[in-house]
Design a protein around this motif. Structure first.
Motif, mmCIF file in Angstrom:
data_model
loop_
_atom_site.group_PDB
_atom_site.id
_atom_site.type_symbol
_atom_site.label_atom_id
_atom_site.label_comp_id
_atom_site.label_asym_id
_atom_site.label_seq_id
_atom_site.Cartn_x
_atom_site.Cartn_y
_atom_site.Cartn_z
ATOM 1 N N MET A 113 52.619 35.057 39.874
ATOM 2 C CA MET A 113 51.672 36.147 39.800
ATOM 3 C C MET A 113 50.173 35.411 39.536
ATOM 4 O O MET A 113 49.349 35.959 40.146
ATOM 5 C CB MET A 113 51.942 37.144 38.721
ATOM 6 C CG MET A 113 52.906 37.972 39.170
ATOM 7 S SD MET A 113 53.342 38.949 37.867
ATOM 8 C CE MET A 113 55.202 38.914 37.781
ATOM 9 N N TYR A 143 49.259 32.539 40.442
ATOM 10 C CA TYR A 143 48.960 31.865 41.799
ATOM 11 C C TYR A 143 48.223 33.123 42.625
ATOM 12 O O TYR A 143 47.242 32.708 43.089
ATOM 13 C CB TYR A 143 50.109 31.046 42.422
ATOM 14 C CG TYR A 143 49.709 30.553 43.897
ATOM 15 C CD1 TYR A 143 49.006 29.549 43.868
ATOM 16 C CD2 TYR A 143 50.241 31.449 45.027
ATOM 17 C CE1 TYR A 143 48.720 28.978 44.854
ATOM 18 C CE2 TYR A 143 50.007 30.627 46.129
ATOM 19 C CZ TYR A 143 49.264 29.594 46.191
ATOM 20 O OH TYR A 143 48.814 29.102 47.489
ATOM 21 N N VAL A 144 48.968 34.040 42.795
ATOM 22 C CA VAL A 144 48.534 35.133 43.576
ATOM 23 C C VAL A 144 47.072 35.620 43.288
ATOM 24 O O VAL A 144 46.078 35.826 44.062
ATOM 25 C CB VAL A 144 49.643 36.350 43.796
ATOM 26 C CG1 VAL A 144 48.772 37.624 44.253
ATOM 27 C CG2 VAL A 144 50.520 35.860 44.513
ATOM 28 N N LEU A 145 46.796 35.605 42.008
ATOM 29 C CA LEU A 145 45.804 36.207 41.406
ATOM 30 C C LEU A 145 44.567 35.054 41.584
ATOM 31 O O LEU A 145 43.369 35.486 41.898
ATOM 32 C CB LEU A 145 45.841 36.344 39.654
ATOM 33 C CG LEU A 145 46.359 37.611 39.486
ATOM 34 C CD1 LEU A 145 46.925 37.812 37.834
ATOM 35 C CD2 LEU A 145 45.833 39.054 40.022
ATOM 36 N N LEU A 183 44.167 33.125 44.204
ATOM 37 C CA LEU A 183 43.916 33.387 45.606
ATOM 38 C C LEU A 183 43.037 34.330 45.772
ATOM 39 O O LEU A 183 41.860 34.191 46.444
ATOM 40 C CB LEU A 183 45.300 33.507 46.453
ATOM 41 C CG LEU A 183 46.177 32.311 46.663
ATOM 42 C CD1 LEU A 183 47.335 32.564 47.737
ATOM 43 C CD2 LEU A 183 45.513 31.040 47.387
ATOM 44 N N GLY A 184 43.340 35.593 45.066
ATOM 45 C CA GLY A 184 42.302 36.779 45.022
ATOM 46 C C GLY A 184 41.112 36.329 44.702
ATOM 47 O O GLY A 184 40.055 36.751 45.197
ATOM 48 N N GLU A 204 39.550 33.422 44.239
ATOM 49 C CA GLU A 204 38.823 32.490 45.068
ATOM 50 C C GLU A 204 38.280 33.488 46.340
ATOM 51 O O GLU A 204 37.135 33.051 46.693
ATOM 52 C CB GLU A 204 39.722 31.649 45.503
ATOM 53 C CG GLU A 204 39.890 30.445 44.599
ATOM 54 C CD GLU A 204 41.279 29.688 45.109
ATOM 55 O OE1 GLU A 204 41.828 28.790 44.102
ATOM 56 O OE2 GLU A 204 41.772 29.706 45.935
ATOM 57 N N ALA A 205 39.115 34.234 46.890
ATOM 58 C CA ALA A 205 38.588 35.054 47.994
ATOM 59 C C ALA A 205 37.339 35.856 47.694
ATOM 60 O O ALA A 205 36.446 35.837 48.435
ATOM 61 C CB ALA A 205 39.614 35.951 48.354
ATOM 62 N N PHE A 206 37.261 36.408 46.536
ATOM 63 C CA PHE A 206 36.060 37.284 46.138
ATOM 64 C C PHE A 206 34.908 36.380 45.735
ATOM 65 O O PHE A 206 33.859 36.599 46.029
ATOM 66 C CB PHE A 206 36.319 38.206 44.970
ATOM 67 C CG PHE A 206 36.894 39.205 45.490
ATOM 68 C CD1 PHE A 206 36.099 40.410 45.852
ATOM 69 C CD2 PHE A 206 38.561 39.584 45.720
ATOM 70 C CE1 PHE A 206 36.748 41.516 46.492
ATOM 71 C CE2 PHE A 206 38.936 40.732 46.295
ATOM 72 C CZ PHE A 206 38.066 41.647 46.567
ATOM 73 N N ARG A 236 36.175 40.180 41.364
ATOM 74 C CA ARG A 236 37.369 41.012 41.565
ATOM 75 C C ARG A 236 37.386 42.529 41.187
ATOM 76 O O ARG A 236 37.228 42.561 39.976
ATOM 77 C CB ARG A 236 38.573 40.366 41.103
ATOM 78 C CG ARG A 236 39.805 40.105 41.738
ATOM 79 C CD ARG A 236 40.894 39.331 41.032
ATOM 80 N NE ARG A 236 41.288 40.060 40.020
ATOM 81 C CZ ARG A 236 42.033 41.199 39.704
ATOM 82 N NH1 ARG A 236 42.624 41.645 40.931
ATOM 83 N NH2 ARG A 236 42.759 41.521 38.988
#
Lengths: 362, 428
Positions: free
Chosen positions: A343, A345-347, A349-350, A352-354, A361
């Motif tokens: 989780m 790691y997923v956060l 990634l999220g 970074e995308a933002f 975020r």
């Protein structure tokens, strides 16, 4: 009828009770903080939105985006403590739940409506225009009602002497309204929401300030004053709560037991120190100390429960089953750690995308 | 006999749990299959380099999030609340034996929420492969939570060797675990297609709409035979006595079995019809109709499965009225009223006979029979009985294999019969 005869026989537990106690305290504390952010954030958004319905401030828009997500996470974190509570105190909680079954089950319906209203408020924010606060208001009021139902259940389970009323009301429509601790207790939780909600706003904006957001300073101030005034109220409410506790319970905290009393003194002096940090707008120190004091309060709450139930039950009465489940306990811990790793790691990634887009975020 | 009973009357007999469980199961299976649908469709969009498909996936994600994360997840909490109200004793058994399976499932549930929210909010903002990875993580978490919960659900019907050993693993990987897991996985894939119809029929562009609706039809139809095969496998691993209760001896099961058998081809042909070229104005309502038929379809299967468990909540371990089969003989000696904690009339007298009868009814019959409600209404079922015949019937209740034995004394049986005859039937 002797209330003690009504207490059901407990089932055996798969590992010693201390493990469940540990997970109960840990997950309940997280749930409590998240619930506070959810309710507090909702109330603060509503307050600000109502002050200027025609042109809601950016803070309102910001909170509206986060509100549904806080519900999702707060509810999820409620599942775990409810599970561990049932392992240790199921034979009390199932009873109180049946006695107030209608209200208890209505929690699910209220939650669904509150949750959809939160999404509706966010997704139709502009289109709703001046009606938006009504939608938000519905959601906030429902969430607060859910809290009230929980306060009822958590106090009714502690009071077997009230259970005999079942024989006149078997339809599941009892509440615990006559209990003098009910309202102080409930308000204690709701006021905590204002404090933690305000603190969360301050923290978020501290982060934005580092990113160079010009509006952040003002919002930190706003968040911290919610925190400080609510904490001041909290101290008063906490003392009222203490005075209405049954005397067997109260005396433990007023010198009757060293451990109970020191924890309470520690909690209250911490709260006073928090007031100082809060009014000085020291966001990080406040956050760290709040974490500690909330833990102390959760422990005190647990001691209160134990004191109430002392004539009937103690968790050390629970018997460990002959087939123990240590391997599963280990498996749970491993899954928990791995799961949180994924989780995280997923956060990341999220996040970074933002960040690439220069936004925060939702 | 340990807990108070919630006196539901009209909604008794399991109406509440049936209502909440069926809608929950219908949405939560979509939460699994639909997750795979999202990533695979996103990959399809990238492969065909189609911005329109990606746009569709994005819209579908919003629908998916609002349906599964709000309604699906909250009704899941609802089931938990409901069973603990209707069957606290059995819930306690499940919690105390499977607390770690539940705790692990909670981690997966949290993982689902986090990854779905990130997937949704970063659509079109994240680098393609990373975004797909997040989608895959969502699907894996969702399927793992099925894996965890499936063990507990199957346990209730086929506890297998656990009854003797009390060992977690015997209970979790019980005889129906694997067939049920396959059954539910295929069902989840089909539901992805069925729900996909709802959003794909709304696509404006004619050509894209046709191709996406056909793509959804493939999701519905491709797993269909595997689904039926696994349902068959599932039924075949059930113990002989369970199958007998379902197929031979339960009058009420017949309509659910018939529904399931009738609706199977309807769903299949519905899928085929969606695949052929029809105008959107026909397909849109058809999509909703199929979704509704699917609910009936799956609801009937769940009813059959639940019905097969009668007269138990946990097969061989706890009867639906919270009595353990091992205790029946003992309770017959002492009496239900004096063994149960939550009764007012511990001893039957001439004055309290009907009152005591009511308590006996609430304790031992209400879990399966409503009073005047839609499920298993006791009033018509006992209409042709005279009081003496009822007394006789109650003594040998378990001659009907879907009912537990009446665990009370002779005198308690009479009080119960009197209550049913005089109060419920109104023969003063």
């Amino acid at each position: 009828m002797n209330p003690a005869d009504l207490v059901p026989v407990a089932d055996m537990i798969p590992v010693p009770w201390g493990w469940f106690q540990f997970f109960l305290i840990l997950t309940f504390m997280l749930h409590l903080l998240l619930m506070n952010v959810m309710v507090g954030g909702g109330i603060i958004a509503l307050f600000n939105h109502l002050r200027n319905p025609a042109q809601p401030s950016p803070l309102v828009r910001d909170l509206s985006r986060k509100f549904p997500t806080t519900i999702a996470i707060a509810v999820n974190f409620g599942v775990a403590p409810l599970l561990f509570l049932q392992v240790l105190y199921g034979h009390f909680m199932y009873v109180s739940s049946v006695l107030m079954a209608v209200y208890w089950l209505s929690v699910v319906g209220m939650l669904i409506v509150a949750y959809y209203s939160a999404y509706f408020y966010n997704m139709r924010f502009d289109a709703l225009a001046e009606d938006a606060p009504k939608v938000l208001g519905l959601s906030v009021v429902l969430l607060m009602m859910i809290g009230f139902v929980f306060s009822n259940n958590m106090t009714l389970m502690l009071n077997p002497q009230k259970w005999t009323a079942y024989f006149d009301h078997a339809g599941g429509t009892m509440l615990n309204l006559c209990d003098p601790t009910l309202f102080p207790r409930y308000l204690h939780f709701m006021t905590a929401s204002l404090a933690i909600g305000g603190l969360a706003i301050a923290l978020l904006n501290l982060y934005r300030k580092k990113k160079g957001d010009p509006d952040a300073d003002r919002l930190i101030k706003q968040g911290m004053s919610w925190f400080s005034f609510a904490t001041a109220g909290q101290i008063v409410l906490g003392i009222i709560f203490l005075t209405v506790l049954p005397s067997e319970v109260r005396t433990l905290f007023l010198g009757g037991s060293v451990w109970h009393t020191s924890l309470l003194i520690f909690g209250i002096s911490g709260a006073v120190l928090l007031l100082f940090f809060g009014f000085k707008k020291m966001v990080l120190s406040t956050t760290v100390l709040t974490g500690l004091i909330v833990l102390v309060m959760v422990l005190i709450r647990d001691l209160v429960r134990r004191a109430y139930l002392a004539p009937y039950f103690s968790t050390s009465d629970l018997q460990v089953a002959s087939v123990t489940q240590y391997l599963l306990l280990l498996l749970f811990v491993v899954v928990l750690l791995l799961g949180f790793g994924v989780m995280f790691y997923v956060l990341k990634l999220g996040h970074e995308a933002f960040c690439q887009e220069g936004e925060v975020r939702p | 006999m340990n807990y108070p009973g919630w006196e539901l009357s009209f909604a008794g007999g399991g109406l509440l749990i049936a209502m909440i469980a069926i809608v929950h199961v219908y949405v939560s299976h979509f939460a699994i299959g639909g997750g795979l649908f999202l990533v695979l469709t996103e990959m399809k969009g990238h492969r065909e380099n189609s911005a329109a498909i990606l746009d569709y996936v994005k819209k579908h994600t919003k629908f998916f999030l609002l349906l599964t994360m709000v309604f699906g997840a909250m009704t899941g909490v609802g089931i938990w609340f409901t069973i603990s109200l209707l069957n606290p004793g059995a819930t306690s058994t499940l919690i105390h034996n499977f607390v770690f399976a539940w705790a692990i499932e909670w981690v997966f549930f949290l993982g689902e929420i986090v990854s779905l929210l990130v997937y949704y909010y970063t659509f079109g903002r994240m680098e393609k492969n990373k975004h797909l990875l997040v989608g895959w993580i969502y699907f894996i978490f969702a399927w793992l939570s099925l894996f965890a919960i499936n063990g507990i659900i199957c346990f209730m019907l086929t506890p297998g060797a656990w009854l003797e050993t009390g060992n977690f693993w015997d209970g979790f990987f019980n005889p129906s675990f694997w067939p049920a897991l396959f059954y539910r996985t295929f069902l989840a894939l089909m539901l992805a297609g069925l729900y996909g119809f709802v959003t794909s029929t709304r696509i404006k562009d004619h050509e894209l709409r046709e191709s996406m609706v056909r793509y959804c039809a493939l999701w519905l139809l491709a797993p269909f035979f595997f689904f039926l095969a696994s349902a068959n496998w599932y039924i075949n691993v059930l113990p002989e006595h369970v199958r007998e209760v379902i197929f031979v001896r339960s009058p009420e099961m017949v309509r659910y079995i018939k529904t399931f058998a009738l609706v199977s081809p309807v769903i299949f042909f519905g899928g085929l019809v969606m695949a052929i070229g029809l105008p959107a104005r026909v397909k849109k309502p058809l999509a909703y109709l199929l979704l509704l038929i699917g609910l009936v379809y799956m609801g009937s299967f769940e009813f059959i499965r639940e019905g097969g468990r009668k007269p138990f909540v946990i097969y061989g371990h706890t009867y639906s009225n919270n009595v353990s089969p091992l205790k029946v003989e003992q309770i017959r000696e002492t009496g239900i009223l004096s063994s149960a904690k939550w009764v007012k009339n511990k001893v039957i007298t001439d004055e309290n006979r009907l009152e005591a009868g009511r308590e006996l009814f609430n304790l031992t019959c209400l879990p399966c029979h409503s009073v005047g409600g839609p499920i298993n209404d006791i009033v018509p079922l006992t209409a042709m009985f005279k009081e003496r015949a009822l007394e006789f019937k109650i003594k040998r209740l378990d001659k009907s294999p879907y009912m537990p034995p009446f665990a009370g004394t002779e005198q308690e049986g009479k009080a119960l019969a009197a209550y049913i005859f005089q109060e419920l039937q109104g023969n003063k």
